[in-house]
Write a protein that holds these residues in place. Structure first.
Motif, PDB file in Angstrom:
ATOM      1  N   LEU A  33      12.515  -5.514   9.258  1.00  0.00           N
ATOM      2  CA  LEU A  33      11.238  -5.299   8.582  1.00  0.00           C
ATOM      3  C   LEU A  33      10.471  -4.145   9.219  1.00  0.00           C
ATOM      4  CD1 LEU A  33       9.022  -6.211   6.587  1.00  0.00           C
ATOM      5  CD2 LEU A  33       8.237  -7.813   8.336  1.00  0.00           C
ATOM      6  N   ILE A  34      10.424  -4.129  10.530  1.00  0.00           N
ATOM      7  CA  ILE A  34       9.666  -3.089  11.238  1.00  0.00           C
ATOM      8  C   ILE A  34      10.312  -1.720  11.060  1.00  0.00           C
ATOM      9  CG2 ILE A  34       8.865  -2.334  13.505  1.00  0.00           C
ATOM     10  CD1 ILE A  34       8.814  -5.299  14.330  1.00  0.00           C
ATOM     11  N   ILE A  35      11.640  -1.649  11.189  1.00  0.00           N
ATOM     12  CA  ILE A  35      12.338  -0.366  11.056  1.00  0.00           C
ATOM     13  C   ILE A  35      12.215   0.176   9.637  1.00  0.00           C
ATOM     14  CG2 ILE A  35      14.628   0.716  11.066  1.00  0.00           C
ATOM     15  CD1 ILE A  35      15.369  -1.108  13.406  1.00  0.00           C
ATOM     16  N   ASN A  36      12.371  -0.684   8.636  1.00  0.00           N
ATOM     17  CA  ASN A  36      12.268  -0.252   7.244  1.00  0.00           C
ATOM     18  C   ASN A  36      10.879   0.306   6.943  1.00  0.00           C
ATOM     19  OD1 ASN A  36      13.203  -0.185   4.365  1.00  0.00           O
ATOM     20  ND2 ASN A  36      11.540  -1.650   4.148  1.00  0.00           N
ATOM     21  N   THR A  37       9.839  -0.400   7.406  1.00  0.00           N
ATOM     22  CA  THR A  37       8.474   0.067   7.169  1.00  0.00           C
ATOM     23  C   THR A  37       8.213   1.385   7.894  1.00  0.00           C
ATOM     24  OG1 THR A  37       7.731  -2.229   6.961  1.00  0.00           O
ATOM     25  CG2 THR A  37       6.045  -0.555   7.338  1.00  0.00           C
ATOM     26  N   THR A  38       8.693   1.500   9.126  1.00  0.00           N
ATOM     27  CA  THR A  38       8.508   2.737   9.895  1.00  0.00           C
ATOM     28  C   THR A  38       9.202   3.917   9.229  1.00  0.00           C
ATOM     29  OG1 THR A  38       8.444   1.406  11.932  1.00  0.00           O
ATOM     30  CG2 THR A  38       8.734   3.776  12.173  1.00  0.00           C
ATOM     31  N   LYS A  39      10.414   3.677   8.702  1.00  0.00           N
ATOM     32  CA  LYS A  39      11.121   4.735   7.983  1.00  0.00           C
ATOM     33  C   LYS A  39      10.340   5.186   6.760  1.00  0.00           C
ATOM     34  CE  LYS A  39      15.950   3.742   9.225  1.00  0.00           C
ATOM     35  NZ  LYS A  39      17.259   3.278   8.713  1.00  0.00           N
ATOM     36  N   ARG A  40       9.798   4.226   5.999  1.00  0.00           N
ATOM     37  CA  ARG A  40       9.042   4.574   4.787  1.00  0.00           C
ATOM     38  C   ARG A  40       7.805   5.398   5.128  1.00  0.00           C
ATOM     39  NH1 ARG A  40       7.812   0.051   0.649  1.00  0.00           N
ATOM     40  NH2 ARG A  40       7.503   1.934  -0.578  1.00  0.00           N
ATOM     41  N   VAL A  41       7.122   5.016   6.205  1.00  0.00           N
ATOM     42  CA  VAL A  41       5.943   5.767   6.630  1.00  0.00           C
ATOM     43  C   VAL A  41       6.333   7.187   7.057  1.00  0.00           C
ATOM     44  CG1 VAL A  41       4.115   5.906   8.362  1.00  0.00           C
ATOM     45  CG2 VAL A  41       4.635   3.715   7.277  1.00  0.00           C
ATOM     46  N   ASP A  42       7.461   7.322   7.758  1.00  0.00           N
ATOM     47  CA  ASP A  42       7.919   8.644   8.197  1.00  0.00           C
ATOM     48  C   ASP A  42       8.259   9.544   7.007  1.00  0.00           C
ATOM     49  OD1 ASP A  42       7.588   8.002  10.825  1.00  0.00           O
ATOM     50  OD2 ASP A  42       9.689   7.541  11.222  1.00  0.00           O
ATOM     51  N   VAL A  43       8.989   8.990   6.033  1.00  0.00           N
ATOM     52  CA  VAL A  43       9.359   9.765   4.843  1.00  0.00           C
ATOM     53  C   VAL A  43       8.112  10.153   4.053  1.00  0.00           C
ATOM     54  CG1 VAL A  43      10.572   9.690   2.631  1.00  0.00           C
ATOM     55  CG2 VAL A  43      11.660   8.758   4.667  1.00  0.00           C
ATOM     56  N   LEU A  44       7.178   9.198   3.934  1.00  0.00           N
ATOM     57  CA  LEU A  44       5.940   9.473   3.208  1.00  0.00           C
ATOM     58  C   LEU A  44       5.124  10.549   3.908  1.00  0.00           C
ATOM     59  CD1 LEU A  44       4.460   8.393   0.699  1.00  0.00           C
ATOM     60  CD2 LEU A  44       3.199   6.859   2.196  1.00  0.00           C
ATOM     61  N   SER A  45       5.096  10.497   5.222  1.00  0.00           N
ATOM     62  CA  SER A  45       4.373  11.517   5.989  1.00  0.00           C
ATOM     63  C   SER A  45       4.990  12.898   5.769  1.00  0.00           C
ATOM     64  CB  SER A  45       4.397  11.174   7.481  1.00  0.00           C
ATOM     65  OG  SER A  45       3.770   9.928   7.727  1.00  0.00           O
ATOM     66  N   LYS A  46       6.325  12.944   5.730  1.00  0.00           N
ATOM     67  CA  LYS A  46       6.990  14.225   5.498  1.00  0.00           C
ATOM     68  C   LYS A  46       6.684  14.745   4.090  1.00  0.00           C
ATOM     69  CE  LYS A  46      11.468  16.552   5.565  1.00  0.00           C
ATOM     70  NZ  LYS A  46      12.909  16.434   5.782  1.00  0.00           N
ATOM     71  N   GLN A  47       6.682  13.844   3.097  1.00  0.00           N
ATOM     72  CA  GLN A  47       6.361  14.252   1.733  1.00  0.00           C
ATOM     73  C   GLN A  47       4.950  14.824   1.661  1.00  0.00           C
ATOM     74  OE1 GLN A  47       8.137  10.314  -0.061  1.00  0.00           O
ATOM     75  NE2 GLN A  47       7.679  11.703  -1.721  1.00  0.00           N
ATOM     76  N   LYS A  91       0.828  -1.201   0.000  1.00  0.00           N
ATOM     77  CA  LYS A  91       0.000   0.000   0.000  1.00  0.00           C
ATOM     78  C   LYS A  91       0.869   1.259   0.000  1.00  0.00           C
ATOM     79  CE  LYS A  91      -4.047  -2.019   2.263  1.00  0.00           C
ATOM     80  NZ  LYS A  91      -4.953  -2.004   3.440  1.00  0.00           N
ATOM     81  N   ILE A  92       1.991   1.199   0.730  1.00  0.00           N
ATOM     82  CA  ILE A  92       2.915   2.335   0.734  1.00  0.00           C
ATOM     83  C   ILE A  92       3.479   2.562  -0.671  1.00  0.00           C
ATOM     84  CG2 ILE A  92       5.152   3.159   1.594  1.00  0.00           C
ATOM     85  CD1 ILE A  92       4.545   1.780   4.235  1.00  0.00           C
ATOM     86  N   ASP A  93       3.771   1.468  -1.383  1.00  0.00           N
ATOM     87  CA  ASP A  93       4.256   1.588  -2.768  1.00  0.00           C
ATOM     88  C   ASP A  93       3.230   2.326  -3.634  1.00  0.00           C
ATOM     89  OD1 ASP A  93       6.624   0.272  -2.231  1.00  0.00           O
ATOM     90  OD2 ASP A  93       5.859  -1.694  -2.802  1.00  0.00           O
ATOM     91  N   GLN A  94       1.954   1.980  -3.469  1.00  0.00           N
ATOM     92  CA  GLN A  94       0.901   2.619  -4.260  1.00  0.00           C
ATOM     93  C   GLN A  94       0.765   4.101  -3.915  1.00  0.00           C
ATOM     94  OE1 GLN A  94      -2.515   0.198  -3.350  1.00  0.00           O
ATOM     95  NE2 GLN A  94      -1.860  -1.497  -4.649  1.00  0.00           N
ATOM     96  N   VAL A  95       0.773   4.403  -2.621  1.00  0.00           N
ATOM     97  CA  VAL A  95       0.670   5.807  -2.201  1.00  0.00           C
ATOM     98  C   VAL A  95       1.883   6.596  -2.687  1.00  0.00           C
ATOM     99  CG1 VAL A  95       0.606   7.342  -0.206  1.00  0.00           C
ATOM    100  CG2 VAL A  95      -0.741   5.241  -0.194  1.00  0.00           C
ATOM    101  N   ASP A  96       3.066   5.976  -2.616  1.00  0.00           N
ATOM    102  CA  ASP A  96       4.297   6.631  -3.052  1.00  0.00           C
ATOM    103  C   ASP A  96       4.238   6.941  -4.546  1.00  0.00           C
ATOM    104  OD1 ASP A  96       6.935   7.598  -2.410  1.00  0.00           O
ATOM    105  OD2 ASP A  96       7.729   5.891  -3.519  1.00  0.00           O
ATOM    106  N   GLU A  97       3.683   6.013  -5.325  1.00  0.00           N
ATOM    107  CA  GLU A  97       3.577   6.224  -6.772  1.00  0.00           C
ATOM    108  C   GLU A  97       2.652   7.391  -7.089  1.00  0.00           C
ATOM    109  OE1 GLU A  97       2.233   3.708 -10.775  1.00  0.00           O
ATOM    110  OE2 GLU A  97       2.438   2.685  -8.843  1.00  0.00           O
ATOM    111  N   VAL A  98       1.505   7.438  -6.429  1.00  0.00           N
ATOM    112  CA  VAL A  98       0.556   8.536  -6.644  1.00  0.00           C
ATOM    113  C   VAL A  98       1.160   9.864  -6.197  1.00  0.00           C
ATOM    114  CG1 VAL A  98      -1.682   9.469  -5.968  1.00  0.00           C
ATOM    115  CG2 VAL A  98      -1.452   7.031  -6.455  1.00  0.00           C
ATOM    116  N   LEU A  99       1.841   9.849  -5.053  1.00  0.00           N
ATOM    117  CA  LEU A  99       2.441  11.077  -4.538  1.00  0.00           C
ATOM    118  C   LEU A  99       3.560  11.574  -5.440  1.00  0.00           C
ATOM    119  CD1 LEU A  99       2.511  13.178  -2.307  1.00  0.00           C
ATOM    120  CD2 LEU A  99       3.981  11.659  -0.981  1.00  0.00           C
ATOM    121  N   ASN A 100       4.348  10.667  -6.002  1.00  0.00           N
ATOM    122  CA  ASN A 100       5.413  11.071  -6.933  1.00  0.00           C
ATOM    123  C   ASN A 100       4.830  11.747  -8.167  1.00  0.00           C
ATOM    124  OD1 ASN A 100       7.543  10.167  -5.361  1.00  0.00           O
ATOM    125  ND2 ASN A 100       7.572   8.134  -6.270  1.00  0.00           N
ATOM    126  N   ALA A 101       3.715  11.205  -8.670  1.00  0.00           N
ATOM    127  CA  ALA A 101       3.056  11.828  -9.834  1.00  0.00           C
ATOM    128  C   ALA A 101       2.544  13.222  -9.489  1.00  0.00           C
ATOM    129  CB  ALA A 101       1.912  10.936 -10.314  1.00  0.00           C
TER     130      ALA A 101
END
Length: 325
Positions: free
Chosen positions: A132-146, A78-88
């Motif tokens: 796994l947990i740290i990587n996912t948490t980092k992605r959520v944090d970066v996505l939140s900042k974006q 789901k993060i991949d999908q949100v990231d793709e939409v946000l990049n566009a």
């Protein structure tokens, strides 16, 4: 009755009864019991550390861990999908919205900058699935900042839009000829084959094929700065200065309906399609300039076509075919 044991006495040459010592027998019994207890404990420890001996609690925890792994995998998709939409959205924000309002784009480094705190995720370390947990948490944090940055950017764009109604009217936002069936696009922006020399040459505008005398519309509000045939190759042509750094050119006209110094609004007829100048067939050669640099007109047709039509016309415009001038 206990068995009686004898031994042969060589001195008296007779059999005598063996009388066992009670203390020795007790020691043997205690040693046997201790050895049995140690062996049983070792067997118990070994069984606890093998998958063949699991308590109901262990099985429940194992199922919960497997379920969490599945949920984290779904979350990452789901993060991949949100990231793709946000990049566009970010690309559109930088290259379209901010370009329209003459605002500096937000750099990729600022949008996706990593957090500076090295120990930000130390509480999540030290477990079996910490990576796994740290990587996912980092992605959520970066996505939140974006998302926060993009939200602020859109707020800024909204303020610019409210304060720059003249700019919105000046932007060349429609196609300069009617193109309801999207079949008038003959050649797009970029390298194309020259119709006369057949050499590969950069085509600085878009060609719309149309019948002689087809009306040509101003694509944005502005003042006509040129209406002549003195520029090499363009034949009869019109240049409109829209302000805010925008300028449009309409070439190969058969005749004019606007004159130099005239203020025109988006959608006004300024001339008619022809084949004057360096032209192979009746068509309109249309260019958009921003701050003196030629830009792709395809990026400015948001005013009179839908998203589906934009996709269709972009496919036609991006074909590397032969231009008409």
């Amino acid at each position: 009755m206990a068995k009686v044991k004898y031994y042969y006495d060589t001195e008296s040459l007779a059999y005598r009864i063996i009388t066992p010592l009670k203390r020795r027998s007790f020691a043997y019994i205690m040693l046997f019991l201790l050895a049995s207890a140690l062996f049983g404990f070792l067997v118990f420890v070994v069984l606890l550390n093998t998958p063949f001996f699991e308590t109901p609690k262990d099985k429940l925890q194992a199922r919960e861990i497997d379920n969490l792994k599945i949920q984290y995998a779904i979350l990452n998709r789901k993060i991949d999908q949100v990231d793709e939409v946000l990049n566009a959205l970010e690309d559109r924000d930088n290259n379209l919205y901010r370009a329209y309002f003459n605002s500096s784009p937000i750099s990729e480094e600022d949008r996706k900058a990593v957090f500076g705190l090295e120990n930000r995720y130390k509480d999540l370390a030290g477990y079996n699935n910490s990576d796994l947990i740290i990587n996912t948490t980092k992605r959520v944090d970066v996505l939140s900042k974006q998302l926060v940055i993009q939200s602020k950017s859109l707020d800024e764009i909204l303020k610019l839009a409210k304060s720059k109604e003249k700019l919105l009217a000046a932007i060349p936002a429609i196609q300069p000829v009617r193109n309801e069936n999207l079949k008038r696009m003959a050649s797009g922006f970029g390298y194309r084959s020259d119709p006369f020399t057949k050499a590969r040459k950069f085509h600085e505008g878009m060609d719309f094929s149309a019948k002689m005398g087809t009306p040509i519309f101003a694509s944005g509000d502005g003042i006509v700065s040129r209406a002549d045939n003195t520029a090499s190759g363009f034949g009869n042509h019109i240049v409109i200065r829209h302000g805010f750094g925008y300028e449009t050119l309409y070439a190969h006209l058969s005749r004019y309906k606007a004159h130099v110094g005239q203020y025109v609004k988006r959608g006004d007829i300024i001339g008619y399609v022809g084949s004057t100048g360096r032209s192979e067939a009746p068509h309109l050669h249309y260019e958009v300039h921003k701050n003196g640099e030629v830009v792709n007109p395809l990026n400015f047709y948001y005013g009179n076509i839908s998203a589906a039509e934009y996709v269709a016309i972009s496919k036609i415009a991006n074909q590397e075919n032969q231009s008409l001038d």
